[in-house]
Write a protein that holds these residues in place. Structure first.
Motif, PDB file in Angstrom:
ATOM      1  N   ARG A 114       0.775  -1.230   0.000  1.00 59.53           N
ATOM      2  CA  ARG A 114       0.000   0.000   0.000  1.00 59.53           C
ATOM      3  C   ARG A 114       0.815   1.293   0.000  1.00 59.53           C
ATOM      4  O   ARG A 114       0.277   2.378  -0.220  1.00 59.53           O
ATOM      5  CB  ARG A 114      -0.951   0.012   1.227  1.00 59.53           C
ATOM      6  N   ASP A 119       0.674   4.125  -2.553  1.00 57.72           N
ATOM      7  CA  ASP A 119      -0.557   4.938  -2.627  1.00 57.72           C
ATOM      8  C   ASP A 119      -0.332   6.312  -2.007  1.00 57.72           C
ATOM      9  O   ASP A 119      -1.089   7.249  -2.273  1.00 57.72           O
ATOM     10  CB  ASP A 119      -1.706   4.283  -1.851  1.00 57.72           C
ATOM     11  N   GLU A 143      -8.903   0.468   8.646  1.00 58.38           N
ATOM     12  CA  GLU A 143      -8.655  -0.788   7.940  1.00 58.38           C
ATOM     13  C   GLU A 143      -7.175  -1.112   7.885  1.00 58.38           C
ATOM     14  O   GLU A 143      -6.593  -1.285   6.822  1.00 58.38           O
ATOM     15  CB  GLU A 143      -9.285  -0.732   6.545  1.00 58.38           C
ATOM     16  N   ASN A 144      -6.559  -1.144   9.075  1.00 57.51           N
ATOM     17  CA  ASN A 144      -5.181  -1.625   9.160  1.00 57.51           C
ATOM     18  C   ASN A 144      -5.215  -2.951   9.916  1.00 57.51           C
ATOM     19  O   ASN A 144      -6.117  -3.179  10.731  1.00 57.51           O
ATOM     20  CB  ASN A 144      -4.292  -0.580   9.842  1.00 57.51           C
ATOM     21  N   GLU A 177     -11.782   5.970   6.596  1.00 56.77           N
ATOM     22  CA  GLU A 177     -11.825   4.622   6.022  1.00 56.77           C
ATOM     23  C   GLU A 177     -10.424   4.238   5.570  1.00 56.77           C
ATOM     24  O   GLU A 177      -9.533   5.079   5.490  1.00 56.77           O
ATOM     25  CB  GLU A 177     -12.807   4.574   4.841  1.00 56.77           C
ATOM     26  N   ASP A 178     -10.255   2.956   5.269  1.00 57.25           N
ATOM     27  CA  ASP A 178      -8.983   2.450   4.767  1.00 57.25           C
ATOM     28  C   ASP A 178      -7.840   2.881   5.687  1.00 57.25           C
ATOM     29  O   ASP A 178      -8.011   2.901   6.909  1.00 57.25           O
ATOM     30  CB  ASP A 178      -8.776   2.960   3.330  1.00 57.25           C
ATOM     31  N   CYS A 231      -8.585  -5.401   5.674  1.00 55.63           N
ATOM     32  CA  CYS A 231      -7.642  -4.495   5.013  1.00 55.63           C
ATOM     33  C   CYS A 231      -7.613  -4.763   3.511  1.00 55.63           C
ATOM     34  O   CYS A 231      -8.003  -5.834   3.052  1.00 55.63           O
ATOM     35  CB  CYS A 231      -6.255  -4.582   5.645  1.00 55.63           C
ATOM     36  N   ARG A 232      -7.184  -3.760   2.769  1.00 56.70           N
ATOM     37  CA  ARG A 232      -7.275  -3.771   1.306  1.00 56.70           C
ATOM     38  C   ARG A 232      -5.894  -3.843   0.673  1.00 56.70           C
ATOM     39  O   ARG A 232      -4.975  -3.138   1.090  1.00 56.70           O
ATOM     40  CB  ARG A 232      -7.930  -2.479   0.811  1.00 56.70           C
ATOM     41  N   VAL A 271     -10.001  -7.308  -0.831  1.00 60.55           N
ATOM     42  CA  VAL A 271     -10.262  -7.040   0.591  1.00 60.55           C
ATOM     43  C   VAL A 271     -10.136  -8.344   1.364  1.00 60.55           C
ATOM     44  O   VAL A 271     -10.787  -9.341   1.039  1.00 60.55           O
ATOM     45  CB  VAL A 271     -11.666  -6.442   0.786  1.00 60.55           C
TER      46      VAL A 271
END
Lengths: 365, 365
Positions: A108, A111, A134-135, A147-148, A303-304, A340
């Motif tokens: 990630r 990003d 989202e960690n 988010e994220d 997480c993503r 995800v």
């Protein structure tokens, strides 16, 4: 670079472990050893030193005067997990505090970071906090990451060196490459303690974790200081797994909380006491409910990822990360261009103890 | 009697220490060793076994069914300190749980026990709780002991034996010699768990500590169970010295508290949460105040003696009882026929840590 005989010595004493990420092999200090901090990693071509421990003060008024002889920078401390991000043969990697290349963070990190930074400065290492709901590691997240995850740079190191770039050099690089960074509140002196108290009261109201003070001097000394909110929140978030945490986790936070309240002159009223009591008990009640209904105490993480390969590597990494936590995969699905991952962390100590006593078992304590 | 070779072995491993009280010499087990409990003491003529550990249940409904196959007695658990009282060459002595002859308890024990009991039964040992606001060890005391101390017998052992007399034999002796005893609530079966829950709810409202269950069988199995009040009170009383206690002291009590509330169906409302938050924070605030104003965190104790010699021996005993507590004598005065000792226990860990952080020191945690 590190002295080879010292590394050999540390290997013999099992303070160093050999690791691999994809085809990249490295050595990792699993504990502090002599003057080498835990999390230091050795690659064939270079070493990256572990992020050093930062002392904590419990009082601003006496603490800043005691700790600093020069003016100091005040920066936000973001509630996430610590990364060291580096460049190697055209790729960018992210190391956790303990010195593991993390497949999630590595997946990630671009990003948030312009790769040009590393292409221009291949010998630099970014120290940054990854934070957000989202960690995969920490259950807390800053209020402004909705988010994220997001990334917040707070220091820059050089490969093979254990010190940081001076603050101004760091700020120039952050500006030049538009790096995301923690908020810098400014440069203060010990005579401005009332201003700093005001700042901390504001951060507390905004549900932010606290600050790091960094002396503007050769020695670049640092100390940290945490808000009432963050101490209460640590208790609230972890009480689900209260028997699984290091035993002084709570007593430390209670002391910090009390001293923050005293120093900031906050009300010692029922609403404070109620919030604290709730922080402890609601998690335990929730753990009992989970134990009764599902036979285990756990929390779900999500997480993503960009790459499914990284997701699968990460899943293997986290499955082996702790003897006290069992990882149960809930599912992998595609969302737009991303994958995800959802998984549960089952807190084995809490699950075991609570199951035992709820079934009527006795404990000798 | 104990096997001599086992005692030698334990001596070699420093599990046994030699002690003296006036002209009485004895050996004391400072730790559990094999099947010999900590607190076991060896005199030339006899051995007195340590009071055994009693397991704790966290739930009545499942716990009693899990622990007992026979009916069991339910007795009050009194909040004081554990003594074993014995007779030797015409004198009555009292041993603490750790196996030291306590000059205070020995001085006072005949205020409560008819010496005829020991003259008729020189081989018996009374197990009893000394409790009240003027005891030198524990800061808690039962609500019905308004001043000084009182004694509550709960078991009878024999010299050289590690088991207890059967309940009925014990009750007969208690009656025959009018021994003060803990309240015996009766003999119950596992089918009467609702009755027992009612009893515990009542004890909780009366600010009493809890109960011990004793199976009415050959194996005489025991478990204990503690009220909401007692768990909250433990937190309230000790939070002054929160950094000086074993780290799991609080997490254990929080879990017990939560399970008591769930099982008894007590309200999970703000008044509960407020009481808990207060229990933690008020002691810490008080410790900060003491640290700022007097440079030390302490609590004052007071206790009464018949004999000034015993008082002075006790003062020496307690001065050497813990490396973490400093004893400061406040004064000795005569009150009627008795000598009153006042002393402070200075909590050195809390004093040191709090002094350090209030002066602005930093901590690596």
């Amino acid at each position: 670079m590190l002295d080879a005989s010292l590394v050999k010595e540390a290997l013999k004493k099992s303070k160093v472990k050999s690791e691999q990420f994809k085809d990249l092999e490295y050595l990792r200090f699993t504990d502090d050893y002599k003057n080498i901090p835990r999390g230091t990693v050795i690659f064939q071509e270079f070493t990256i030193f572990g992020y050093p421990h930062i002392g904590r003060i419990f009082q601003l008024s006496t603490g800043l005067r005691e700790q600093f002889t020069e003016p100091f920078w005040v920066e936000e401390k973001v509630d996430g997990y610590n990364l060291r991000i580096f460049y190697h043969k055209g790729e960018v990697y992210a190391l956790t505090r303990s010195g593991l290349i993390c497949a999630f963070s590595t997946d990630r990190v671009l990003d948030f970071i312009d790769k040009r930074f590393f292409e221009d400065n291949p010998d630099l290492v970014l120290c940054a906090e990854m934070a957000g709901p989202e960690n995969p590691y920490v259950e807390e997240s800053p209020p402004y990451v909705k988010e994220d995850v997001r990334l917040f740079v707070f220091d820059i190191m050089r490969k093979n060196e254990s010190t940081f770039l001076p603050q101004r050099e760091k700020l120039e690089l952050i500006e030049k490459y538009s790096l995301p960074s923690v908020e810098v509140f400014g440069r203060f002196t010990v005579d401005q303690v009332e201003k700093i108290k005001d700042l901390l009261r504001k951060l507390d109201q905004e549900c932010r974790e606290g600050v790091v003070f960094k002396e503007d001097s050769e020695r670049n000394k640092r100390v940290k200081y945490i808000t009432r909110y963050a101490n209460l929140n640590d208790i609230r978030i972890t009480s689900l797994n209260i028997m699984g945490l290091p035993a002084d986790y709570y007593t430390n936070r209670l002391l910090r909380l009390a001293l923050f309240i005293e120093e900031e002159g906050l009300e010692k009223d029922d609403s404070l006491y109620t919030e604290l009591g709730k922080a402890f008990l609601e998690g335990i009640f929730q753990a009992c409910k989970l134990s009764r209904e599902e036979g285990k105490v756990y929390r779900t993480f999500r997480c993503r990822f960009h790459s499914k390969e990284n997701l699968l590597i990460f899943l293997e990494q986290i499955k082996h990360s702790s003897a006290h936590i069992q990882i149960i995969e809930r599912g992998i699905r595609q969302e737009g261009n991303m994958y995800v991952l959802e998984f549960d962390k089952v807190f084995l100590n809490m699950t075991g103890l609570l199951g035992h006593v709820l079934r009527g078992g006795s404990v000798f304590d």
